[in-house]
Design a protein around this motif. Sequence first.
Motif, mmCIF file in Angstrom:
data_model
loop_
_atom_site.group_PDB
_atom_site.id
_atom_site.type_symbol
_atom_site.label_atom_id
_atom_site.label_comp_id
_atom_site.label_asym_id
_atom_site.label_seq_id
_atom_site.Cartn_x
_atom_site.Cartn_y
_atom_site.Cartn_z
ATOM 1 N N GLY A 190 -15.292 -4.587 -1.855
ATOM 2 C CA GLY A 190 -14.521 -4.545 -0.664
ATOM 3 C C GLY A 190 -13.509 -5.245 -0.422
ATOM 4 O O GLY A 190 -12.496 -5.428 -0.923
ATOM 5 N N GLU A 191 -13.429 -6.075 0.688
ATOM 6 C CA GLU A 191 -12.313 -6.720 1.202
ATOM 7 C C GLU A 191 -11.893 -7.795 0.452
ATOM 8 O O GLU A 191 -10.605 -8.291 0.478
ATOM 9 C CB GLU A 191 -12.333 -7.149 2.988
ATOM 10 N N PRO A 192 -12.884 -8.796 -0.228
ATOM 11 C CA PRO A 192 -12.100 -9.788 -0.985
ATOM 12 C C PRO A 192 -11.185 -9.139 -2.100
ATOM 13 O O PRO A 192 -10.185 -9.781 -2.425
ATOM 14 C CB PRO A 192 -13.461 -10.410 -1.754
ATOM 15 N N TRP A 193 -11.449 -8.220 -2.686
ATOM 16 C CA TRP A 193 -10.479 -7.577 -3.401
ATOM 17 C C TRP A 193 -9.165 -7.084 -2.897
ATOM 18 O O TRP A 193 -7.984 -7.536 -3.538
ATOM 19 C CB TRP A 193 -11.148 -6.308 -4.368
ATOM 20 N N ASN A 194 -9.043 -6.401 -1.873
ATOM 21 C CA ASN A 194 -8.070 -6.191 -0.828
ATOM 22 C C ASN A 194 -6.964 -7.348 -0.942
ATOM 23 O O ASN A 194 -5.844 -7.319 -1.322
ATOM 24 C CB ASN A 194 -8.257 -5.569 0.211
ATOM 25 N N VAL A 195 -7.684 -8.557 -0.437
ATOM 26 C CA VAL A 195 -6.880 -9.588 -0.156
ATOM 27 C C VAL A 195 -6.464 -10.266 -1.523
ATOM 28 O O VAL A 195 -5.450 -10.914 -1.544
ATOM 29 C CB VAL A 195 -7.799 -10.767 0.486
ATOM 30 N N LEU A 196 -7.164 -10.318 -2.536
ATOM 31 C CA LEU A 196 -6.938 -11.100 -3.685
ATOM 32 C C LEU A 196 -6.017 -10.143 -4.414
ATOM 33 O O LEU A 196 -4.938 -10.830 -5.001
ATOM 34 C CB LEU A 196 -8.111 -11.203 -4.811
ATOM 35 N N ALA A 197 -5.916 -8.872 -4.370
ATOM 36 C CA ALA A 197 -5.196 -8.008 -5.202
ATOM 37 C C ALA A 197 -3.628 -8.270 -4.495
ATOM 38 O O ALA A 197 -2.547 -7.983 -5.262
ATOM 39 C CB ALA A 197 -5.539 -6.583 -5.014
ATOM 40 N N ALA A 198 -3.676 -8.128 -3.099
ATOM 41 C CA ALA A 198 -2.397 -8.374 -2.231
ATOM 42 C C ALA A 198 -1.603 -9.467 -2.793
ATOM 43 O O ALA A 198 -0.410 -9.766 -3.038
ATOM 44 C CB ALA A 198 -2.611 -8.084 -0.969
ATOM 45 N N ARG A 199 -2.477 -10.844 -3.002
ATOM 46 C CA ARG A 199 -2.070 -11.931 -3.418
ATOM 47 C C ARG A 199 -1.262 -11.833 -4.731
ATOM 48 O O ARG A 199 -0.146 -12.409 -5.226
ATOM 49 C CB ARG A 199 -2.838 -13.111 -3.510
ATOM 50 N N ALA A 200 -2.032 -11.292 -5.749
ATOM 51 C CA ALA A 200 -1.585 -10.979 -7.072
ATOM 52 C C ALA A 200 -0.600 -10.301 -7.100
ATOM 53 O O ALA A 200 0.360 -10.648 -7.858
ATOM 54 C CB ALA A 200 -2.993 -10.218 -7.974
ATOM 55 N N LEU A 201 -0.377 -9.309 -6.313
ATOM 56 C CA LEU A 201 0.842 -8.384 -6.371
ATOM 57 C C LEU A 201 2.083 -9.351 -5.950
ATOM 58 O O LEU A 201 3.182 -9.257 -6.505
ATOM 59 C CB LEU A 201 0.671 -7.113 -5.705
ATOM 60 N N GLY A 202 1.763 -10.286 -5.046
ATOM 61 C CA GLY A 202 2.811 -11.077 -4.506
ATOM 62 C C GLY A 202 3.314 -11.782 -5.874
ATOM 63 O O GLY A 202 4.575 -12.387 -5.901
ATOM 64 N N ALA A 203 2.442 -12.233 -6.318
ATOM 65 C CA ALA A 203 2.675 -13.285 -7.642
ATOM 66 C C ALA A 203 3.665 -12.647 -8.567
ATOM 67 O O ALA A 203 4.593 -13.206 -9.318
ATOM 68 C CB ALA A 203 1.486 -13.837 -8.326
ATOM 69 N N VAL A 204 3.125 -11.404 -9.003
ATOM 70 C CA VAL A 204 4.000 -10.489 -9.811
ATOM 71 C C VAL A 204 5.263 -10.248 -9.320
ATOM 72 O O VAL A 204 6.329 -10.225 -10.005
ATOM 73 C CB VAL A 204 3.149 -9.224 -9.848
ATOM 74 N N ARG A 205 5.509 -9.976 -7.908
ATOM 75 C CA ARG A 205 6.703 -9.732 -7.502
ATOM 76 C C ARG A 205 7.662 -10.628 -7.277
ATOM 77 O O ARG A 205 9.043 -10.512 -7.225
ATOM 78 C CB ARG A 205 6.592 -8.954 -6.171
ATOM 79 N N ARG A 206 7.251 -11.839 -7.776
ATOM 80 C CA ARG A 206 8.210 -13.086 -7.780
ATOM 81 C C ARG A 206 9.404 -12.969 -8.907
ATOM 82 O O ARG A 206 10.400 -13.344 -8.799
ATOM 83 C CB ARG A 206 7.795 -14.391 -7.843
ATOM 84 N N THR A 207 8.653 -12.347 -9.890
ATOM 85 C CA THR A 207 9.679 -12.238 -11.181
ATOM 86 C C THR A 207 9.935 -10.767 -11.589
ATOM 87 O O THR A 207 10.551 -10.397 -12.492
ATOM 88 C CB THR A 207 8.934 -12.980 -12.389
ATOM 89 N N ASN A 208 9.124 -9.939 -10.804
ATOM 90 C CA ASN A 208 9.224 -8.511 -11.515
ATOM 91 C C ASN A 208 9.069 -7.545 -9.904
ATOM 92 O O ASN A 208 8.173 -6.908 -9.822
ATOM 93 C CB ASN A 208 8.071 -8.204 -12.140
ATOM 94 N N PRO A 209 10.368 -7.605 -9.249
ATOM 95 C CA PRO A 209 10.212 -7.102 -7.963
ATOM 96 C C PRO A 209 10.073 -5.409 -8.071
ATOM 97 O O PRO A 209 9.576 -4.996 -7.007
ATOM 98 C CB PRO A 209 11.585 -7.266 -7.554
#
Length: 358
Positions: A190-209
Motif C-alpha cells: 500500500g502507501e509505504p511503497w508509494n512513498v518509498l518508490a517516489a523517494r527512490a525515483l528522486g534518487a535516480v533522477r539526480r543523475t538520470n533525469p
Amino acid sequence: MLVAAACGGHRATTAPAPPTVVGVDDYPPVASGAAPGASAAAAEIATALGRGVNFGNMLEAPTEGAWGLTVTDEFIDRAAAAGFTSVRLPVRWSSHALAAAPFTIEPAFLARVESIVDELLAKGLVVVLNVHHYRQLDGDPLDAGEAPVADAVVDVRFLALWEQIAARFQGRGARLVFELYNEPHGRLNGEPWNVLAARALGAVRRTNPGRVVMIGPTSWNAASDLHLLRLPNDANLIGTVHDYAPFGFTHQGAEWVTPTPPVGVTCCSAAQRAEMTAPLDVARAWSVATRYPVFVGEFGAYGKADDASRVTFTRTMRDAMEARGMPWAYWELAAGFGVFDPVQHAFRPGLLDALLGR
C-alpha cells in the motif's frame, strides 16, 4: 568477454562517491497526484522490450553461484542469438553493501554487474536492471548467507543503494532501464511503497533525469494491487506486473512454497485460461486509464509440470500478453523454470518455440 568480479567495467573504473546523507528525508519524493502519462521515449522502450527473459537464480542469490548459476558468456550469447530482445537482470544489492552509512556497495560487485550490463547492451538487448530480494525491506526472514542491518536504516539504505547504482550507470544509453524493486510486499504494501518508490525515483533522477524507470504494485507485483499504486508525476515510467496464475499449476512441486503445491496438475482448461488472463485484463485497463505501458516482468511454469502443459501454458500466455500490447520477460533462463538446459547447453525446443516461434 565478461569482466571478472575484481575488475572494473569498460567505462567507469572507480565507484561513485558514496552518499553522505543518513535519513530518508534527505531523499525527497517526486511529487504525485498528476502523473502525466508515458512519454514517447517510455513508449518506445516498452515496445523495444518485446520478448525477454530473466537471468534468474544468478545475481539475486545471496552471492552469485549460491543458487547454482552464474552469469556466463554462453548465457548472454545464446539468449541474444535465440532472438530475445531484452534481458531482465535481477540483482540482490543488499548482500553487497555496508550495513551502516554510507552503505557503500562493494566495488568488485558493482564492477561485476556493470560488466554484465555492458555485455548485454553490446548485444543490442534492452536491459532491465533492478533491486531484488532485499528481504528486510519487505519484513521477510533473511535467506541463508544474509546478514541483518539495523531496522532503522533499512529504507534509507535502499535509497542509498539506488543513488549509487544510478550514478554508476548514468552514462549508459536509453536501452538500460531501471526497475526500482522486485515484488514489494509485506511491510511495503500500500502507501509505504508509494512513498518509498517516489523517494527512490528522486534518487535516480539526480543523475538520470530522463532514464526510463519501471515501478510495479505491491503484493508481489500483483495486477490486483495496481489500483493502490500512486505513480509519481514523471513521464519516463513503465508499469510492471507479474502473472503466475494459475499458481497451483505454475508452482506445482515448488520446494520453497509452504505447503508445496502437489504435482500432476495439467494445463490449460478454460477455467485456467480465464485465471491466467484476468490479471492481464486488469493491467491493460490500468494502462489505458493511466496512459503508461505495462511490462509483464515475470511469468512461467516450474519444471515439475509436464512438458506439454508447460508449452501450452507458455504459448497461451505469450499470445494473451501480445494481444494486449504488453512486452514480457519469461521466468527464467536456466534454472527450475528454465527455457535453456545448462547441462545439455541447449534450449528446450518446445518452450523456446512457445516463446519465440511463429
